[in-house]
Design a protein around this motif. Sequence first.
Motif, PDB file in Angstrom:
ATOM      1  N   VAL A   1      -5.345  -6.269   4.948  1.00  0.00           N
ATOM      2  CA  VAL A   1      -5.181  -4.834   4.708  1.00  0.00           C
ATOM      3  C   VAL A   1      -3.755  -4.519   4.270  1.00  0.00           C
ATOM      4  O   VAL A   1      -2.785  -4.938   4.925  1.00  0.00           O
ATOM      5  CB  VAL A   1      -5.536  -4.034   5.978  1.00  0.00           C
ATOM      6  N   GLN A   2      -3.639  -3.768   3.193  1.00  0.00           N
ATOM      7  CA  GLN A   2      -2.331  -3.361   2.681  1.00  0.00           C
ATOM      8  C   GLN A   2      -1.975  -1.966   3.174  1.00  0.00           C
ATOM      9  O   GLN A   2      -2.783  -1.043   3.097  1.00  0.00           O
ATOM     10  CB  GLN A   2      -2.342  -3.390   1.152  1.00  0.00           C
ATOM     11  N   LEU A   3      -0.747  -1.834   3.687  1.00  0.00           N
ATOM     12  CA  LEU A   3      -0.204  -0.549   4.124  1.00  0.00           C
ATOM     13  C   LEU A   3       1.078  -0.277   3.344  1.00  0.00           C
ATOM     14  O   LEU A   3       1.954  -1.144   3.273  1.00  0.00           O
ATOM     15  CB  LEU A   3       0.131  -0.582   5.613  1.00  0.00           C
ATOM     16  N   VAL A   4       1.199   0.917   2.806  1.00  0.00           N
ATOM     17  CA  VAL A   4       2.370   1.283   2.019  1.00  0.00           C
ATOM     18  C   VAL A   4       3.150   2.375   2.735  1.00  0.00           C
ATOM     19  O   VAL A   4       2.618   3.470   2.965  1.00  0.00           O
ATOM     20  CB  VAL A   4       1.976   1.743   0.601  1.00  0.00           C
ATOM     21  N   ASP A   5       4.377   2.074   3.112  1.00  0.00           N
ATOM     22  CA  ASP A   5       5.300   3.014   3.742  1.00  0.00           C
ATOM     23  C   ASP A   5       4.641   3.776   4.891  1.00  0.00           C
ATOM     24  O   ASP A   5       4.647   5.015   4.925  1.00  0.00           O
ATOM     25  CB  ASP A   5       5.840   3.995   2.695  1.00  0.00           C
TER      26      ASP A   5
ATOM     27  N   GLY B   1     -10.045  -9.337  13.591  1.00  0.00           N
ATOM     28  CA  GLY B   1      -9.717 -10.646  13.062  1.00  0.00           C
ATOM     29  C   GLY B   1      -9.015 -10.663  11.726  1.00  0.00           C
ATOM     30  O   GLY B   1      -8.951 -11.709  11.068  1.00  0.00           O
ATOM     31  N   GLY B   2      -8.447  -9.521  11.305  1.00  0.00           N
ATOM     32  CA  GLY B   2      -7.803  -9.438  10.004  1.00  0.00           C
ATOM     33  C   GLY B   2      -6.295  -9.588  10.068  1.00  0.00           C
ATOM     34  O   GLY B   2      -5.729 -10.046  11.062  1.00  0.00           O
ATOM     35  N   SER B   3      -5.648  -9.195   8.969  1.00  0.00           N
ATOM     36  CA  SER B   3      -4.197  -9.304   8.871  1.00  0.00           C
ATOM     37  C   SER B   3      -3.649  -8.151   8.045  1.00  0.00           C
ATOM     38  O   SER B   3      -4.397  -7.443   7.369  1.00  0.00           O
ATOM     39  CB  SER B   3      -3.795 -10.646   8.249  1.00  0.00           C
ATOM     40  N   LEU B   4      -2.329  -7.993   8.091  1.00  0.00           N
ATOM     41  CA  LEU B   4      -1.662  -6.865   7.443  1.00  0.00           C
ATOM     42  C   LEU B   4      -0.663  -7.335   6.393  1.00  0.00           C
ATOM     43  O   LEU B   4       0.036  -8.343   6.591  1.00  0.00           O
ATOM     44  CB  LEU B   4      -0.885  -6.040   8.475  1.00  0.00           C
ATOM     45  N   VAL B   5      -0.574  -6.579   5.306  1.00  0.00           N
ATOM     46  CA  VAL B   5       0.527  -6.694   4.352  1.00  0.00           C
ATOM     47  C   VAL B   5       1.175  -5.324   4.307  1.00  0.00           C
ATOM     48  O   VAL B   5       0.549  -4.343   3.885  1.00  0.00           O
ATOM     49  CB  VAL B   5       0.042  -7.116   2.950  1.00  0.00           C
TER      50      VAL B   5
ATOM     51  N   ASP C   1       0.615  -3.908  -6.982  1.00  0.00           N
ATOM     52  CA  ASP C   1      -0.518  -4.640  -7.534  1.00  0.00           C
ATOM     53  C   ASP C   1      -0.227  -6.136  -7.585  1.00  0.00           C
ATOM     54  O   ASP C   1      -1.098  -6.962  -7.252  1.00  0.00           O
ATOM     55  CB  ASP C   1      -0.848  -4.125  -8.941  1.00  0.00           C
ATOM     56  N   ARG C   2       0.987  -6.495  -7.988  1.00  0.00           N
ATOM     57  CA  ARG C   2       1.341  -7.912  -8.068  1.00  0.00           C
ATOM     58  C   ARG C   2       1.333  -8.554  -6.691  1.00  0.00           C
ATOM     59  O   ARG C   2       0.789  -9.656  -6.486  1.00  0.00           O
ATOM     60  CB  ARG C   2       2.725  -8.064  -8.726  1.00  0.00           C
ATOM     61  N   ARG C   3       1.915  -7.870  -5.725  1.00  0.00           N
ATOM     62  CA  ARG C   3       1.934  -8.415  -4.368  1.00  0.00           C
ATOM     63  C   ARG C   3       0.525  -8.509  -3.774  1.00  0.00           C
ATOM     64  O   ARG C   3       0.206  -9.472  -3.083  1.00  0.00           O
ATOM     65  CB  ARG C   3       2.824  -7.544  -3.469  1.00  0.00           C
ATOM     66  N   ALA C   4      -0.286  -7.504  -4.055  1.00  0.00           N
ATOM     67  CA  ALA C   4      -1.653  -7.517  -3.534  1.00  0.00           C
ATOM     68  C   ALA C   4      -2.411  -8.750  -4.028  1.00  0.00           C
ATOM     69  O   ALA C   4      -3.133  -9.403  -3.257  1.00  0.00           O
ATOM     70  CB  ALA C   4      -2.386  -6.242  -3.919  1.00  0.00           C
TER      71      ALA C   4
ATOM     72  N   THR D   1      -1.013 -11.589  -5.074  1.00  0.00           N
ATOM     73  CA  THR D   1      -0.364 -12.781  -4.508  1.00  0.00           C
ATOM     74  C   THR D   1      -0.757 -12.990  -3.042  1.00  0.00           C
ATOM     75  O   THR D   1      -0.994 -14.123  -2.609  1.00  0.00           O
ATOM     76  CB  THR D   1       1.163 -12.653  -4.610  1.00  0.00           C
ATOM     77  N   GLU D   2      -0.850 -11.891  -2.295  1.00  0.00           N
ATOM     78  CA  GLU D   2      -1.106 -11.971  -0.860  1.00  0.00           C
ATOM     79  C   GLU D   2      -2.589 -12.023  -0.505  1.00  0.00           C
ATOM     80  O   GLU D   2      -2.939 -12.176   0.658  1.00  0.00           O
ATOM     81  CB  GLU D   2      -0.462 -10.764  -0.142  1.00  0.00           C
ATOM     82  N   GLY D   3      -3.447 -11.859  -1.499  1.00  0.00           N
ATOM     83  CA  GLY D   3      -4.881 -11.886  -1.213  1.00  0.00           C
ATOM     84  C   GLY D   3      -5.374 -10.656  -0.492  1.00  0.00           C
ATOM     85  O   GLY D   3      -6.285 -10.735   0.350  1.00  0.00           O
ATOM     86  N   VAL D   4      -4.791  -9.495  -0.812  1.00  0.00           N
ATOM     87  CA  VAL D   4      -5.209  -8.248  -0.168  1.00  0.00           C
ATOM     88  C   VAL D   4      -6.661  -7.935  -0.536  1.00  0.00           C
ATOM     89  O   VAL D   4      -7.074  -8.075  -1.678  1.00  0.00           O
ATOM     90  CB  VAL D   4      -4.278  -7.097  -0.620  1.00  0.00           C
ATOM     91  N   THR D   5      -7.429  -7.500   0.462  1.00  0.00           N
ATOM     92  CA  THR D   5      -8.837  -7.159   0.230  1.00  0.00           C
ATOM     93  C   THR D   5      -9.157  -5.712   0.583  1.00  0.00           C
ATOM     94  O   THR D   5     -10.281  -5.264   0.328  1.00  0.00           O
ATOM     95  CB  THR D   5      -9.757  -8.086   1.063  1.00  0.00           C
ATOM     96  N   ALA D   6      -8.226  -5.008   1.172  1.00  0.00           N
ATOM     97  CA  ALA D   6      -8.508  -3.612   1.572  1.00  0.00           C
ATOM     98  C   ALA D   6      -7.219  -2.824   1.581  1.00  0.00           C
ATOM     99  O   ALA D   6      -6.146  -3.363   1.819  1.00  0.00           O
ATOM    100  CB  ALA D   6      -9.165  -3.573   2.953  1.00  0.00           C
TER     101      ALA D   6
END
Length: 237
Positions: free
Chosen positions: A190-194, A211-215, A227-230, A232-237
Amino acid sequence: MPTPAEVLTTINRTDSAAPRVTCYDDLPGPTAGERVELSGRVLGTWVSKAANALQEEWDLEPGSVVRLALRPHWRLLYWAWAVWSVGAVVDLDGGAGADLVVTDDPERLPDDGPAVLVTRAALARRSDHDLPDGVMDEAADLSTFGDLFSPWAEPEDDDVALRLAGEETGYGELVALARAGATSPPGSRVQLVDPSAEALLRTALAVWADGGSLVVHLGQTDEATLDRRARTEGVTA
C-alpha cells in the motif's frame, strides 16, 4: 481481535524477512532523499529496544500515557508499537498528564518531566542538541536496550490504546476499527503519500493485520516520481 503487538508477532512468524515499511523522505532538511526499508524482523528489533526502554527506564505499563509528538516517519511506527507493546496509551492529542513525551522537535520537549528526543536521520549516532537532564538522546542510547521484549503486564480489552481528537480507543477494538476502514485486499503493498500521523498509524495497523506492507512518501512528491517508485516497489494499492 489481536492487539498491535500480536499483529507484529504474526507477520514475523509468517515472513520476518519481508519488507513491512519502505519510507521515502522528500521533506526539506538533512534527511531529504533518504530511503529506509525495514523488514518485519528489523522493525521488531526497533520495537523491542524502545519497549524495553519504556519499561526499564520509566516503569511504563497499562494505564501509562506516552505523548508521541512525532511527525509521520518510520520512527513514529516503532515508537507507537513500543507503547502498545507495554500496554500503555499512545497520546496524539498533546494534553497534560503524559508520563513520557517522545518527540523529534526540541521545541516540543516538556519544561519538566521525562522525555525522549528522536533524531530522524537513519544513521544518526547522537543528537545535535544539548539535552537537559531527564531527556534521553534516542540516537545515542536506544541501541543499548535489548533486542527481545517481554511485557510486565498485558493490556485488557478495555484499557485505552489510543487517545486522539478527544476520543479514546481501547485495545480490544483498535485493530478492528483500523481494518474496518481499510480498502485494500489482504497482502497488499500500500502506498501512502504525505500522511498524517493518525493516517500512518491506522493504515499500518490495517495493512499489517492483513499481512501487507507500506510504501510511505513524506512530503510533497511529484506524480512522475510517485509512479516510478510505485513500479519499482511493487505497489498494488
